[in-house]
Design a protein around this motif. Structure first.
Motif, PDB file in Angstrom:
ATOM      1  N   SER A 242      -7.492  15.149 -10.693  1.00  0.00           N
ATOM      2  CA  SER A 242      -6.828  15.498  -9.446  1.00  0.00           C
ATOM      3  C   SER A 242      -5.449  14.857  -9.490  1.00  0.00           C
ATOM      4  CB  SER A 242      -7.646  14.952  -8.271  1.00  0.00           C
ATOM      5  OG  SER A 242      -6.848  14.904  -7.113  1.00  0.00           O
ATOM      6  N   GLU A 243      -4.418  15.648  -9.279  1.00  0.00           N
ATOM      7  CA  GLU A 243      -3.091  15.047  -9.311  1.00  0.00           C
ATOM      8  C   GLU A 243      -2.239  15.577  -8.186  1.00  0.00           C
ATOM      9  OE1 GLU A 243      -1.031  15.970 -12.957  1.00  0.00           O
ATOM     10  OE2 GLU A 243      -2.229  17.769 -13.223  1.00  0.00           O
ATOM     11  N   GLY A 244      -1.188  14.862  -7.880  1.00  0.00           N
ATOM     12  CA  GLY A 244      -0.338  15.304  -6.790  1.00  0.00           C
ATOM     13  C   GLY A 244       0.865  14.409  -6.609  1.00  0.00           C
ATOM     14  N   GLU A 245       1.618  14.744  -5.584  1.00  0.00           N
ATOM     15  CA  GLU A 245       2.816  13.987  -5.234  1.00  0.00           C
ATOM     16  C   GLU A 245       2.686  13.533  -3.795  1.00  0.00           C
ATOM     17  OE1 GLU A 245       6.691  15.584  -7.710  1.00  0.00           O
ATOM     18  OE2 GLU A 245       6.431  16.162  -5.630  1.00  0.00           O
ATOM     19  N   LEU A 246       3.092  12.318  -3.533  1.00  0.00           N
ATOM     20  CA  LEU A 246       3.050  11.797  -2.174  1.00  0.00           C
ATOM     21  C   LEU A 246       4.462  11.472  -1.698  1.00  0.00           C
ATOM     22  CD1 LEU A 246       0.078   9.300  -2.596  1.00  0.00           C
ATOM     23  CD2 LEU A 246      -0.002  11.594  -1.609  1.00  0.00           C
ATOM     24  N   LEU A 247       4.692  11.735  -0.441  1.00  0.00           N
ATOM     25  CA  LEU A 247       5.958  11.365   0.195  1.00  0.00           C
ATOM     26  C   LEU A 247       5.787  10.029   0.896  1.00  0.00           C
ATOM     27  CD1 LEU A 247       6.831  14.810   1.802  1.00  0.00           C
ATOM     28  CD2 LEU A 247       7.863  13.816  -0.238  1.00  0.00           C
ATOM     29  N   ILE A 248       6.897   9.388   1.162  1.00  0.00           N
ATOM     30  CA  ILE A 248       6.843   8.073   1.813  1.00  0.00           C
ATOM     31  C   ILE A 248       6.139   8.161   3.170  1.00  0.00           C
ATOM     32  CG2 ILE A 248       9.142   8.238   2.925  1.00  0.00           C
ATOM     33  CD1 ILE A 248       7.664   5.060   1.288  1.00  0.00           C
ATOM     34  N   ALA A 249       6.237   9.322   3.822  1.00  0.00           N
ATOM     35  CA  ALA A 249       5.594   9.488   5.131  1.00  0.00           C
ATOM     36  C   ALA A 249       4.083   9.286   5.043  1.00  0.00           C
ATOM     37  CB  ALA A 249       5.915  10.869   5.690  1.00  0.00           C
ATOM     38  N   ALA A 250       3.511   9.543   3.857  1.00  0.00           N
ATOM     39  CA  ALA A 250       2.073   9.378   3.678  1.00  0.00           C
ATOM     40  C   ALA A 250       1.710   7.943   3.309  1.00  0.00           C
ATOM     41  CB  ALA A 250       1.565  10.337   2.597  1.00  0.00           C
ATOM     42  N   LEU A 251       2.737   7.096   3.139  1.00  0.00           N
ATOM     43  CA  LEU A 251       2.516   5.737   2.649  1.00  0.00           C
ATOM     44  C   LEU A 251       3.185   4.722   3.586  1.00  0.00           C
ATOM     45  CD1 LEU A 251       3.518   6.676  -1.019  1.00  0.00           C
ATOM     46  CD2 LEU A 251       1.178   6.434  -0.190  1.00  0.00           C
ATOM     47  N   PRO A 252       2.698   4.629   4.820  1.00  0.00           N
ATOM     48  CA  PRO A 252       3.376   3.790   5.824  1.00  0.00           C
ATOM     49  C   PRO A 252       3.429   2.310   5.465  1.00  0.00           C
ATOM     50  CG  PRO A 252       1.245   4.555   6.636  1.00  0.00           C
ATOM     51  CD  PRO A 252       1.524   5.305   5.377  1.00  0.00           C
ATOM     52  N   ARG A 253       2.388   1.811   4.796  1.00  0.00           N
ATOM     53  CA  ARG A 253       2.406   0.377   4.452  1.00  0.00           C
ATOM     54  C   ARG A 253       3.459   0.095   3.381  1.00  0.00           C
ATOM     55  NH1 ARG A 253      -2.826  -1.151   2.211  1.00  0.00           N
ATOM     56  NH2 ARG A 253      -3.069   1.061   1.787  1.00  0.00           N
ATOM     57  N   LEU A 254       3.633   1.060   2.464  1.00  0.00           N
ATOM     58  CA  LEU A 254       4.665   0.911   1.436  1.00  0.00           C
ATOM     59  C   LEU A 254       6.048   0.974   2.068  1.00  0.00           C
ATOM     60  CD1 LEU A 254       5.376   0.691  -1.606  1.00  0.00           C
ATOM     61  CD2 LEU A 254       5.498   3.184  -1.639  1.00  0.00           C
ATOM     62  N   GLN A 255       6.205   1.885   3.012  1.00  0.00           N
ATOM     63  CA  GLN A 255       7.494   2.024   3.691  1.00  0.00           C
ATOM     64  C   GLN A 255       7.875   0.707   4.377  1.00  0.00           C
ATOM     65  OE1 GLN A 255       7.824   5.378   6.335  1.00  0.00           O
ATOM     66  NE2 GLN A 255      10.027   5.132   6.453  1.00  0.00           N
ATOM     67  N   GLN A 256       6.895   0.100   5.039  1.00  0.00           N
ATOM     68  CA  GLN A 256       7.131  -1.171   5.718  1.00  0.00           C
ATOM     69  C   GLN A 256       7.505  -2.266   4.721  1.00  0.00           C
ATOM     70  OE1 GLN A 256       7.353  -1.529   9.021  1.00  0.00           O
ATOM     71  NE2 GLN A 256       8.098  -3.577   8.462  1.00  0.00           N
ATOM     72  N   ALA A 257       6.797  -2.299   3.590  1.00  0.00           N
ATOM     73  CA  ALA A 257       7.063  -3.325   2.578  1.00  0.00           C
ATOM     74  C   ALA A 257       8.454  -3.139   1.973  1.00  0.00           C
ATOM     75  CB  ALA A 257       5.997  -3.274   1.486  1.00  0.00           C
ATOM     76  N   LEU A 258       8.870  -1.877   1.786  1.00  0.00           N
ATOM     77  CA  LEU A 258      10.203  -1.615   1.239  1.00  0.00           C
ATOM     78  C   LEU A 258      11.275  -2.043   2.240  1.00  0.00           C
ATOM     79  CD1 LEU A 258       9.640   1.839  -0.512  1.00  0.00           C
ATOM     80  CD2 LEU A 258      10.067  -0.359  -1.619  1.00  0.00           C
ATOM     81  N   LYS A 259      10.999  -1.819   3.507  1.00  0.00           N
ATOM     82  CA  LYS A 259      11.933  -2.227   4.552  1.00  0.00           C
ATOM     83  C   LYS A 259      12.119  -3.747   4.519  1.00  0.00           C
ATOM     84  CE  LYS A 259      12.408   0.236   8.691  1.00  0.00           C
ATOM     85  NZ  LYS A 259      11.762   0.751   9.910  1.00  0.00           N
ATOM     86  N   THR A 260      11.008  -4.449   4.339  1.00  0.00           N
ATOM     87  CA  THR A 260      11.059  -5.903   4.239  1.00  0.00           C
ATOM     88  C   THR A 260      11.921  -6.348   3.053  1.00  0.00           C
ATOM     89  OG1 THR A 260       8.843  -5.952   5.158  1.00  0.00           O
ATOM     90  CG2 THR A 260       9.596  -7.972   4.126  1.00  0.00           C
TER      91      THR A 260
END
Ligand SMILES: [Zn+2]
Length: 168
Positions: A14-32
């Motif tokens: 199973s493969e795919g692509e994810l957008l940042i919108a699907a990864l809220p914890r990552l988005q927060q960590a990047l903001k930090t």
């Protein structure tokens, strides 16, 4: 989760692509980490491939196996000079699915334990691994080139802009 079991049992991919919108914890960590460029964030694609592998023995128990690969280019910035410092991640993991992990699995440093009954999604699994791969601090390894330049004859236009904003 059932989908992980299915993949492992059928040894499917199973493969795919994810957008940042699907990864809220990552988005927060990047903001930090100081990543505030929302266009760079929304352009970011996280690719993943989940693959069911043949069962493997840990002690006496044969467990369903999955491999996970994750690729992402994180739009990181230097925390000293604010220049773009993107980081390419290419991560690989192997998981054994089990309700309770046998001792031999816990001792295996190459294979992680994925709780069979865990209510995990692909997104949260990928996100967990990216969070663990994030650097604690992002900085040019030695001196920041752009700071040296702006210390010279010409002021860096972005630095000027920043000062203007701060002066308001
Ligand atoms: Zn720097």
């Amino acid at each position: 989760m059932a989908q992980f079991q299915e993949l492992a049992r059928q040894q499917k991919k199973s493969e795919g692509e994810l957008l940042i919108a699907a990864l809220p914890r990552l988005q927060q960590a990047l903001k930090t980490l100081g990543v505030e460029d929302s266009s760079a964030l929304s352009a970011m694609r996280v690719r993943f491939q989940l693959q069911g592998l043949p069962p493997r023995f840990f002690g006496d128990s044969a467990l369903p196996m999955l491999s996970l690969a994750v690729q992402a280019e994180l739009p990181l910035v230097c925390q000293r000079c604010f220049a773009a410092l993107p980081e390419n991640l290419d991560l690989h993991f192997e998981f054994a699915l089990a309700d309770t992990p046998p001792e031999a699995l816990l001792e295996d440093e190459q294979v992680d334990w994925l709780e069979e009954a865990a209510d995990a999604s692909v997104e949260s699994l990928v996100e967990d691994e990216l969070l663990m791969a994030l650097p604690i601090a992002v900085m040019h390894p030695s001196d920041c080139v752009s700071l040296q330049q702006s210390a010279g004859e010409k002021p860096n236009p972005f630095a000027v802009l920043k000062n203007l904003k701060l002066g308001q």
